[in-house]
Design a protein around this motif. Structure first.
Motif, short mmCIF file in Angstrom:
data_model
loop_
_atom_site.label_atom_id
_atom_site.label_comp_id
_atom_site.label_asym_id
_atom_site.label_seq_id
_atom_site.Cartn_x
_atom_site.Cartn_y
_atom_site.Cartn_z
N ILE A 100 45.21 33.93 31.64
CA ILE A 100 44.66 33.94 33.00
C ILE A 100 44.15 32.55 33.33
O ILE A 100 44.39 32.03 34.43
CB ILE A 100 43.56 35.01 33.13
CG1 ILE A 100 44.19 36.41 33.08
CG2 ILE A 100 42.77 34.82 34.43
CD1 ILE A 100 43.19 37.56 32.97
N ASP A 101 43.45 31.91 32.40
CA ASP A 101 42.98 30.53 32.62
C ASP A 101 44.16 29.58 32.79
O ASP A 101 44.13 28.70 33.65
CB ASP A 101 42.10 30.07 31.46
CG ASP A 101 40.72 30.71 31.46
OD1 ASP A 101 40.34 31.33 32.49
OD2 ASP A 101 40.02 30.60 30.44
N SER A 102 45.20 29.74 31.98
CA SER A 102 46.38 28.88 32.11
C SER A 102 47.03 29.05 33.48
O SER A 102 47.51 28.08 34.07
CB SER A 102 47.40 29.20 31.01
OG SER A 102 46.90 28.83 29.76
N PRO A 175 40.13 37.71 37.84
CA PRO A 175 40.09 36.92 36.61
C PRO A 175 39.56 37.65 35.38
O PRO A 175 39.72 37.18 34.26
CB PRO A 175 39.19 35.73 36.97
CG PRO A 175 38.36 36.22 38.10
CD PRO A 175 39.20 37.21 38.84
N SER A 176 38.93 38.81 35.56
CA SER A 176 38.45 39.53 34.37
C SER A 176 39.51 40.41 33.74
O SER A 176 39.23 41.08 32.78
CB SER A 176 37.23 40.35 34.64
OG SER A 176 36.81 40.39 35.92
N GLY A 177 40.73 40.39 34.29
CA GLY A 177 41.82 41.09 33.64
C GLY A 177 42.05 42.51 34.10
O GLY A 177 42.77 43.26 33.44
N GLU A 178 41.49 42.91 35.24
CA GLU A 178 41.67 44.28 35.72
C GLU A 178 43.13 44.65 35.93
O GLU A 178 43.48 45.83 35.89
CB GLU A 178 40.94 44.51 37.06
CG GLU A 178 39.46 44.29 37.04
CD GLU A 178 39.05 42.90 37.51
OE1 GLU A 178 38.14 42.80 38.34
OE2 GLU A 178 39.64 41.91 37.04
N LEU A 179 43.99 43.66 36.18
CA LEU A 179 45.39 43.95 36.46
C LEU A 179 46.28 43.98 35.21
O LEU A 179 47.47 44.27 35.31
CB LEU A 179 45.96 42.93 37.45
CG LEU A 179 45.31 42.91 38.84
CD1 LEU A 179 45.97 41.86 39.71
CD2 LEU A 179 45.39 44.27 39.49
N ILE A 180 45.71 43.72 34.05
CA ILE A 180 46.51 43.69 32.83
C ILE A 180 47.27 45.00 32.61
O ILE A 180 48.48 44.96 32.35
CB ILE A 180 45.65 43.29 31.61
CG1 ILE A 180 45.25 41.82 31.73
CG2 ILE A 180 46.40 43.55 30.30
CD1 ILE A 180 44.26 41.34 30.68
N PRO A 181 46.63 46.17 32.74
CA PRO A 181 47.41 47.42 32.55
C PRO A 181 48.57 47.54 33.55
O PRO A 181 49.66 48.00 33.19
CB PRO A 181 46.37 48.53 32.76
CG PRO A 181 45.06 47.88 32.48
CD PRO A 181 45.20 46.45 32.93
#
Length: 196
Positions: A100-102, A175-181
């Motif tokens: 995500i940072d990249s 940015p906290s990754g909620e969309l990862i799933p």
């Protein structure tokens, strides 16, 4: 005895500082002054390694693209073609904090590359090579005797790239990754579409 300085290591450190500043505050936060301050160098020392902000930006862009290529090339050679393709897709997606940072860095640099032909050329070459490698992986995973240059295969490679770029753009708002799933589920659908 004079201290021996590893100039390549210093360049890598400066690029790491530029990335950190871009992650924290976007492209505009990575000024020559802020990079010098964050890296702990004297003002003149930075110019020895990078004569301008554009040269730091180019090195940072190359670094992010090289990291992506390394992640793709780190795949287990014993994977079957479908799993190798899944690996190559997943490593380009924002599926953890580091990626995500990249993505934040890469998207800031994309914007800058619009006005910088050298960076735009660098990224176009990266896209061409990415598409070529994906097409090879897709042809292998489909196992239908298709050439990597076949229109169906190249169209699927384009779909993967578009999905990856879209996922990297949307992760900036989450940015906290909620969309990862959601991204993982999309990879599952994409794999079925490619290989069924």
């Amino acid at each position: 005895m004079p201290k021996i300085i590893d100039h390549d290591q210093r360049r890598r450190e400066i690029v790491a500082v530029a990335k950190k500043l871009i992650i924290q505050g976007g492209f505009e936060a990575a000024t020559m002054r802020s990079i010098v301050a964050e890296a702990g160098f004297a003002n003149g020392a930075l110019k020895r390694y990078f004569p301008s902000k554009d040269s730091i930006v180019a090195a940072t862009f190359q670094s992010v693209l090289a990291e992506m290529n390394e992640r793709i090339n780190d795949g287990d050679p014993s994977l079957d073609p479908k799993e190798a393709l899944r690996h190559d897709i997943e490593v380009t997606l924002p599926l953890d904090t580091y990626r995500i940072d990249s993505a934040r860095v890469l998207l800031s640099l994309w914007e800058h590359s619009v006005a910088n032909e050298e960076l735009a050329t660098l990224y176009r070459e990266h896209l061409r090579e990415w598409r070529r490698r994906l097409a090879v992986r897709i042809a292998e995973a489909r196992d239908r005797g298709e050439s990597p240059e076949a229109p169906t295969v190249t169209a699927l490679a384009g779909e993967v790239i578009s999905m990856s770029i879209g996922a990297n753009v949307t992760c900036l708002m989450f940015p906290s990754g909620e969309l990862i799933p959601e991204h993982r589920a999309h990879v599952d659908r994409l794999m079925r579409n490619i290989t069924d």
